[in-house]
Design a protein around this motif. Structure first.
Motif, PDB file in Angstrom:
ATOM      1  N   ILE A 131       1.397   7.474 -17.201  1.00 38.79           N
ATOM      2  CA  ILE A 131       2.102   6.584 -16.715  1.00 38.79           C
ATOM      3  C   ILE A 131       2.823   6.834 -15.407  1.00 38.79           C
ATOM      4  O   ILE A 131       2.713   5.917 -14.314  1.00 38.79           O
ATOM      5  N   ALA A 132       3.146   7.917 -15.282  1.00 35.88           N
ATOM      6  CA  ALA A 132       3.673   8.582 -14.113  1.00 35.88           C
ATOM      7  C   ALA A 132       2.795   8.358 -12.887  1.00 35.88           C
ATOM      8  O   ALA A 132       3.159   8.086 -11.672  1.00 35.88           O
ATOM      9  N   GLU A 133       1.566   8.888 -13.003  1.00 36.08           N
ATOM     10  CA  GLU A 133       0.486   8.974 -12.209  1.00 36.08           C
ATOM     11  C   GLU A 133       0.084   7.638 -11.842  1.00 36.08           C
ATOM     12  O   GLU A 133       0.058   7.218 -10.538  1.00 36.08           O
ATOM     13  N   ASN A 134       0.078   6.739 -12.899  1.00 33.85           N
ATOM     14  CA  ASN A 134      -0.194   5.362 -12.368  1.00 33.85           C
ATOM     15  C   ASN A 134       0.920   4.591 -11.550  1.00 33.85           C
ATOM     16  O   ASN A 134       0.674   3.895 -10.506  1.00 33.85           O
ATOM     17  N   VAL A 135       2.186   4.923 -11.877  1.00 38.85           N
ATOM     18  CA  VAL A 135       3.156   4.597 -10.994  1.00 38.85           C
ATOM     19  C   VAL A 135       2.844   4.928  -9.366  1.00 38.85           C
ATOM     20  O   VAL A 135       3.350   4.167  -8.649  1.00 38.85           O
ATOM     21  N   GLN A 136       2.734   6.061  -9.579  1.00 40.34           N
ATOM     22  CA  GLN A 136       2.639   6.602  -8.135  1.00 40.34           C
ATOM     23  C   GLN A 136       1.604   6.007  -7.289  1.00 40.34           C
ATOM     24  O   GLN A 136       1.733   5.674  -6.059  1.00 40.34           O
ATOM     25  N   LYS A 137       0.362   5.663  -7.874  1.00 43.58           N
ATOM     26  CA  LYS A 137      -0.562   5.148  -7.226  1.00 43.58           C
ATOM     27  C   LYS A 137      -0.284   3.685  -7.014  1.00 43.58           C
ATOM     28  O   LYS A 137      -0.569   2.944  -5.903  1.00 43.58           O
ATOM     29  N   ASN A 138       0.617   3.034  -7.873  1.00 42.22           N
ATOM     30  CA  ASN A 138       0.986   1.667  -7.469  1.00 42.22           C
ATOM     31  C   ASN A 138       1.879   1.657  -6.433  1.00 42.22           C
ATOM     32  O   ASN A 138       1.823   0.690  -5.719  1.00 42.22           O
ATOM     33  N   ARG A 139       2.742   2.502  -6.245  1.00 45.16           N
ATOM     34  CA  ARG A 139       3.504   2.607  -5.061  1.00 45.16           C
ATOM     35  C   ARG A 139       2.850   2.857  -4.122  1.00 45.16           C
ATOM     36  O   ARG A 139       3.054   2.125  -2.767  1.00 45.16           O
ATOM     37  N   GLU A 140       1.656   3.510  -3.889  1.00 43.44           N
ATOM     38  CA  GLU A 140       0.845   3.579  -2.557  1.00 43.44           C
ATOM     39  C   GLU A 140       0.245   2.389  -2.375  1.00 43.44           C
ATOM     40  O   GLU A 140       0.150   1.982  -1.393  1.00 43.44           O
ATOM     41  N   LEU A 141      -0.042   1.790  -3.401  1.00 49.98           N
ATOM     42  CA  LEU A 141      -0.737   0.611  -3.102  1.00 49.98           C
ATOM     43  C   LEU A 141       0.125  -0.419  -2.527  1.00 49.98           C
ATOM     44  O   LEU A 141      -0.233  -1.357  -1.663  1.00 49.98           O
ATOM     45  N   LEU A 142       0.966  -0.511  -3.321  1.00 47.15           N
ATOM     46  CA  LEU A 142       2.312  -1.546  -2.580  1.00 47.15           C
ATOM     47  C   LEU A 142       2.699  -1.175  -1.182  1.00 47.15           C
ATOM     48  O   LEU A 142       2.624  -2.084  -0.267  1.00 47.15           O
ATOM     49  N   ALA A 143       2.736   0.198  -0.701  1.00 45.19           N
ATOM     50  CA  ALA A 143       2.945   0.478   0.466  1.00 45.19           C
ATOM     51  C   ALA A 143       1.801   0.077   1.272  1.00 45.19           C
ATOM     52  O   ALA A 143       1.900  -0.640   2.618  1.00 45.19           O
ATOM     53  N   GLN A 144       0.535   0.234   0.889  1.00 48.51           N
ATOM     54  CA  GLN A 144      -0.788  -0.285   1.796  1.00 48.51           C
ATOM     55  C   GLN A 144      -0.527  -1.639   2.024  1.00 48.51           C
ATOM     56  O   GLN A 144      -0.977  -2.189   3.066  1.00 48.51           O
ATOM     57  N   LEU A 145      -0.326  -2.337   0.833  1.00 47.78           N
ATOM     58  CA  LEU A 145      -0.120  -3.770   1.077  1.00 47.78           C
ATOM     59  C   LEU A 145       1.006  -4.386   2.044  1.00 47.78           C
ATOM     60  O   LEU A 145       0.444  -5.284   2.590  1.00 47.78           O
ATOM     61  N   GLU A 146       2.051  -3.761   1.825  1.00 52.68           N
ATOM     62  CA  GLU A 146       2.946  -4.050   2.773  1.00 52.68           C
ATOM     63  C   GLU A 146       2.637  -3.931   4.318  1.00 52.68           C
ATOM     64  O   GLU A 146       2.896  -4.742   5.307  1.00 52.68           O
ATOM     65  N   ALA A 147       1.935  -2.466   4.612  1.00 54.14           N
ATOM     66  CA  ALA A 147       1.416  -2.430   5.793  1.00 54.14           C
ATOM     67  C   ALA A 147       0.631  -3.314   6.564  1.00 54.14           C
ATOM     68  O   ALA A 147       0.351  -3.822   7.839  1.00 54.14           O
ATOM     69  N   LYS A 148      -0.412  -3.756   5.518  1.00 61.39           N
ATOM     70  CA  LYS A 148      -1.407  -4.453   5.906  1.00 61.39           C
ATOM     71  C   LYS A 148      -0.821  -6.052   6.215  1.00 61.39           C
ATOM     72  O   LYS A 148      -1.326  -6.843   6.926  1.00 61.39           O
ATOM     73  N   GLU A 149       0.133  -6.392   5.398  1.00 63.26           N
ATOM     74  CA  GLU A 149       0.796  -7.737   5.504  1.00 63.26           C
ATOM     75  C   GLU A 149       1.633  -7.785   6.834  1.00 63.26           C
ATOM     76  O   GLU A 149       1.423  -8.687   7.715  1.00 63.26           O
ATOM     77  N   GLN A 150       2.039  -6.486   7.257  1.00 63.88           N
ATOM     78  CA  GLN A 150       2.809  -6.363   8.452  1.00 63.88           C
ATOM     79  C   GLN A 150       1.634  -6.499   9.747  1.00 63.88           C
ATOM     80  O   GLN A 150       2.092  -7.239  10.700  1.00 63.88           O
ATOM     81  N   ALA A 151       0.622  -5.953   9.540  1.00 67.50           N
ATOM     82  CA  ALA A 151      -0.498  -5.780  10.581  1.00 67.50           C
ATOM     83  C   ALA A 151      -0.926  -7.402  10.823  1.00 67.50           C
ATOM     84  O   ALA A 151      -1.252  -7.813  11.969  1.00 67.50           O
ATOM     85  N   LEU A 152      -1.116  -8.022   9.590  1.00 63.25           N
ATOM     86  CA  LEU A 152      -1.775  -9.363   9.723  1.00 63.25           C
ATOM     87  C   LEU A 152      -0.618 -10.205  10.223  1.00 63.25           C
ATOM     88  O   LEU A 152      -1.193 -11.059  11.222  1.00 63.25           O
ATOM     89  N   ALA A 153       0.341 -10.261  10.119  1.00 64.84           N
ATOM     90  CA  ALA A 153       1.601 -11.010  10.582  1.00 64.84           C
ATOM     91  C   ALA A 153       1.801 -10.840  12.188  1.00 64.84           C
ATOM     92  O   ALA A 153       1.775 -11.686  12.879  1.00 64.84           O
TER      93      ALA A 153
END
Length: 319
Positions: free
Chosen positions: A105-127
Motif C-alpha cells: 500500500i505504501a509503495e502504491n501510495v508513493q507511485k500514486n503521488r508521483e503520477l498525480l504530480a506528473q498529471l498536475e505538471a502536464k495540466e499546467q503545461a497544457l494550460a
C-alpha cells in the motif's frame, strides 16, 4: 554625362539670340527636379512592394507557428489522456493491493503521488500552451485583417486604374492606328503617342490633331484628381540637326514633354501639382533603332499615370 549636357545647355543659352539664359536655367532646374521626383516615386514603389512581401512572409511564418502550436497542444492532450488512464489503472491496483499488505500500500501510495504530480505538471503545461496558442491565434487574426485590408486597397487601386484605362481608351478611340496605344502594367496606365501624331520632325510644336488627342486625354484626367501624371519625351538615336535653340535629343525630348504639359494645363480641372514633364532623349527605346519602323516607335511621348499611394503607405506604417 550630366555635366556635359549642362555645359551644352549653358553654351546654347549664351550663343542663342532667341532664348535667354534664365529660360535655360529654369529648364535645367525643372529637369533636375523631375529626375529626382521620378527616382523618388520609383524608390517609394519599390519600398512598398518590399514591405508587402515582408508582411506576407511574416504572415506565413506566423501561420506555421500557429499550426505547430496546434500539433503540440494535441500531443499534450493525448499525453494527458494517457496519464489519466494510467492513473485509473494504478488506483485500481491500489485498491487491490490495499487488501494484501501495508508495504504494498505504501509503495502504491508513493507511485500514486508521483503520477498525480506528473498529471498536475502536464495540466499546467497544457494550460500554458493553450494560452500561448490563443495569443498566436489573436496575432494571426490581427495580421490577417491587416493583410486583407492592404490587399483590398491594392485591388481597389488596380480596379480604379483599369477603369481609368478603359475611359482613356474610349476617349481616344478616334486615334487608334495613328501611333497611339493605351496599356496597364504594374498598377500604372501608360499612354504612348508616336511623334507622327504630335510633332513635325525636329519640332516641339504640337499639331492640331495631336492637340485634339491631348485635350481629350486631359478631359479624362480632369475627372481623376488623385492621379500623378508623368509626361516623358523620347527620341530615336539620330543626332539632332535642327536649329540652334536645341542642344540635342535630350533637350528636344524635354521641350516636347513640356509642350504636352502646357496643353494639359489649359484644362482647369487638372491640378498642376500632379503634372511632371521629363525628357529622356534616345536612352529608353522600345524598339531597335536599326530600322525606320523601330525609330518611329522610339520617337514618342509617354504619359504615365500612377495612383496616389498615401492610403497604402498609412496601412504599412500601422503594421
Amino acid at each position: 554625362m550630366m555635366k556635359r549636357i549642362l555645359i551644352l545647355l549653358l553654351s546654347a543659352g549664351v550663343l542663342s539670340s532667341c532664348v535667354s539664359k534664365k529660360v535655360y536655367t529654369d529648364l535645367e532646374d525643372k529637369y533636375a527636379n523631375l529626375k529626382k521626383e521620378n527616382r523618388r516615386l520609383n524608390d517609394e514603389l519599390s519600398e512598398l512592394t518590399t514591405a508587402n512581401n515582408s508582411l506576407q512572409n511574416d504572415y506565413d511564418a506566423l501561420k506555421r507557428s500557429y499550426e505547430e502550436a496546434i500539433t503540440e497542444r494535441d500531443q499534450l492532450s493525448s499525453d494527458l489522456a494517457a496519464t489519466k488512464a494510467n492513473l485509473k489503472t494504478l488506483k485500481d491496483s491500489y485498491e487491490a493491493l490495499e487488501k494484501n499488505s501495508s508495504a504494498a500500500i505504501a509503495e502504491n501510495v508513493q507511485k500514486n503521488r508521483e503520477l498525480l504530480a506528473q498529471l498536475e505538471a502536464k495540466e499546467q503545461a497544457l494550460a500554458a500552451e493553450s494560452e500561448r496558442l490563443n495569443g498566436l491565434q489573436k496575432e494571426l487574426e490581427s495580421r490577417s485583417q491587416r493583410v486583407a485590408e492592404l490587399e483590398r486597397v491594392i485591388a481597389s487601386k488596380d480596379a480604379e486604374m483599369t477603369q481609368l484605362k478603359n475611359a482613356i481608351s474610349k476617349a481616344l478611340t478616334a486615334f487608334e492606328g495613328k501611333g497611339l496605344t493605351v496599356e496597364q502594367r504594374n498598377g500604372k496606365v501608360y499612354i504612348s503617342m508616336e511623334n507622327k501624331l504630335l510633332f513635325k520632325s525636329g519640332s516641339w510644336s504640337v499639331g492640331s490633331e495631336g492637340r485634339t488627342a491631348v485635350q481629350q486625354l486631359g478631359s479624362v484626367l480632369a475627372d481623376n484628381p488623385d492621379i500623378s501624371i508623368l509626361i516623358e519625351g523620347h527620341t530615336d538615336d539620330d543626332p539632332y540637326k535642327g536649329n540652334s535653340q536645341i542642344s540635342g535629343n535630350w533637350d528636344l525630348s524635354t521641350k516636347r514633354a513640356t509642350a504636352i504639359v502646357n496643353i494639359l494645363r489649359e484644362n482647369n480641372g487638372i491640378n498642376p501639382e500632379n503634372l511632371t514633364a521629363a525628357g529622356r532623349g534616345e536612352f529608353a527605346p522600345i524598339a531597335s533603332n536599326d530600322t525606320s519602323e523601330g525609330k518611329a516607335k522610339n520617337r514618342r511621348i509617354e504619359v504615365i499615370l500612377t495612383p496616389k499611394l498615401d492610403e497604402i503607405t498609412k496601412l504599412l506604417n500601422e503594421m
